[in-house]
Enzyme design. Sequence first.
Site, mmCIF file in Angstrom:
data_model
loop_
_atom_site.group_PDB
_atom_site.id
_atom_site.type_symbol
_atom_site.label_atom_id
_atom_site.label_comp_id
_atom_site.label_asym_id
_atom_site.label_seq_id
_atom_site.Cartn_x
_atom_site.Cartn_y
_atom_site.Cartn_z
ATOM 1 N N LYS A 144 0.063 3.671 -2.721
ATOM 2 C CA LYS A 144 -0.958 4.725 -2.631
ATOM 3 C C LYS A 144 -0.346 6.120 -2.489
ATOM 4 O O LYS A 144 -1.020 7.124 -2.719
ATOM 5 C CB LYS A 144 -1.899 4.452 -1.455
ATOM 6 C CG LYS A 144 -2.774 3.201 -1.612
ATOM 7 C CD LYS A 144 -3.744 3.057 -0.440
ATOM 8 C CE LYS A 144 -4.663 1.870 -0.623
ATOM 9 N NZ LYS A 144 -3.983 0.578 -0.342
ATOM 10 N N SER A 148 -5.994 3.431 4.483
ATOM 11 C CA SER A 148 -5.455 2.675 3.355
ATOM 12 C C SER A 148 -6.564 1.958 2.580
ATOM 13 O O SER A 148 -6.378 0.842 2.085
ATOM 14 C CB SER A 148 -4.413 1.656 3.845
ATOM 15 O OG SER A 148 -3.623 1.217 2.775
ATOM 16 N N SER A 189 0.799 -1.234 0.000
ATOM 17 C CA SER A 189 0.000 0.000 0.000
ATOM 18 C C SER A 189 0.827 1.277 0.000
ATOM 19 O O SER A 189 0.261 2.369 -0.096
ATOM 20 C CB SER A 189 -0.951 0.011 1.198
ATOM 21 O OG SER A 189 -2.058 -0.828 0.942
#
Length: 472
Positions: free
Chosen positions: A111, A168, A108
């Site tokens: 991101k 997230s 993640s």
Amino acid sequence: MVDKSVKKNKRQRIQRTLASLMLFNILCFSVAPAVSLAAPNELATADTTKAGEDKATTEKATTGKTKPDKVPSVDQLGLEVSSAVLIEPSTGEILLSINADQALPPASMTKMMTEYIVAEKVKQGELSWDDKVTVGENAAKTVGSRIFLAEGDQHTVEELYIAMAVGSANDATVALAERVAGSEAEFVTMMNDTAKRMGLKTAHFINSTGLSRADMPEKFRPTDDKETVMSAMDTALLAKYIVEDHPDFSRFTAIQSHKFRPRDTNPIINYNWMLEANKDITNFKAYAYEGLDGLKTGHTKAAGYCFAGTAERDGMRLISVVMGTKSEGARFKETRKVLDYGFDNFEVKEVQAAGATVEGFDKIEVKKGKAKEVSLVTDKAITFVVPKGSIGKNITFEAKLDSANITGPVAKGTKVGAVTYTYKIEGMKDAQTETVNLITAEEVEKAGWFSLFLRAIGDFFADLFDSIKNLF
């Protein structure tokens, strides 16, 4: 006796002639304008010694035989990571590097690129935090960390951004990507293009979230079998762009918890346990870190546990990245080691002010100017990361003028050369270097024809006098 008298008279005539020439030369120079020199700041580092004589060409200087600055080896940290890196963003200096250029699944932390692009669109006025986003099929079917968006739901860009940065949320991330580019696939193209512009050498994205290809909704998977990868170094550079281009990043990343919908029973809890604000939270206070306000965690089976963190203390910000740790708590434990190493051993220091002179390159000849020479100074300050408490020893420089002289008129701030400073710290792999321009410290007007005429006469007789002097 006659021979002696003749010789004496001849010598007296020569002396009177030379005296007359000297008097004429003095009169000529008394009419010419006086040379005007500035008094800029002197070199702010330690004393230097010249290594060459030709001032119109390259010259090096060094601080001499002082012991080099030194920092502890990173080996003593005993890091249990697949890779790690620590950088100081204002200088870009790499303070710690372990397998930092190895391309790995970032999970993640991907991101962060989505966050950057969305924030850029808002900054450029192409998007507003208040804009409504309608959730599509792809976002609604995205799994993993999520806020359970349904197709057709509507939320603002800011609401979805908070869900992405704090919780997230994969579904919120996809919804934002589709709002920006029309489809996630088109957004991925933007991500990869932005990575190239940033100079990221290993980064390759297949989606906006960091999910493995197999975990994406089948209908929206890319046709090739590549996966998202990004090295720790590239992740740190991406973080550097975030903190520098969007200094208000912590408005989102430092949120401890957020209730996405009024009806939600439980709020979104920030996966970043190291937030300084968590020092008073029972479950997280063991992890809370002074000055830490971001940035992004990550976890997949392929990536392990990762974390890109940033903290600021005493005016110095550091960015750390750890990848491939073994547990949720371990990524924060290893990050603490990395950040402690940085804050305990380094500080950013201006080792030379802007407008300083450089030994051997403090002036240059000006042809056809009212002044015969002009002072030279550096156009900006030199800043290095130095061991804590150090003044920056063993700094060397290499300077070069573009030519041996310049022709008037000359504007203040005219570039006439450059100087490169190099600073090596024992215990660090690479030396720090920074190049600044050498510029004129003041304006020099072009001399009038009469002044140039008198100067030419003066130069002529000066040369003539030197020639005659050499006969005796």
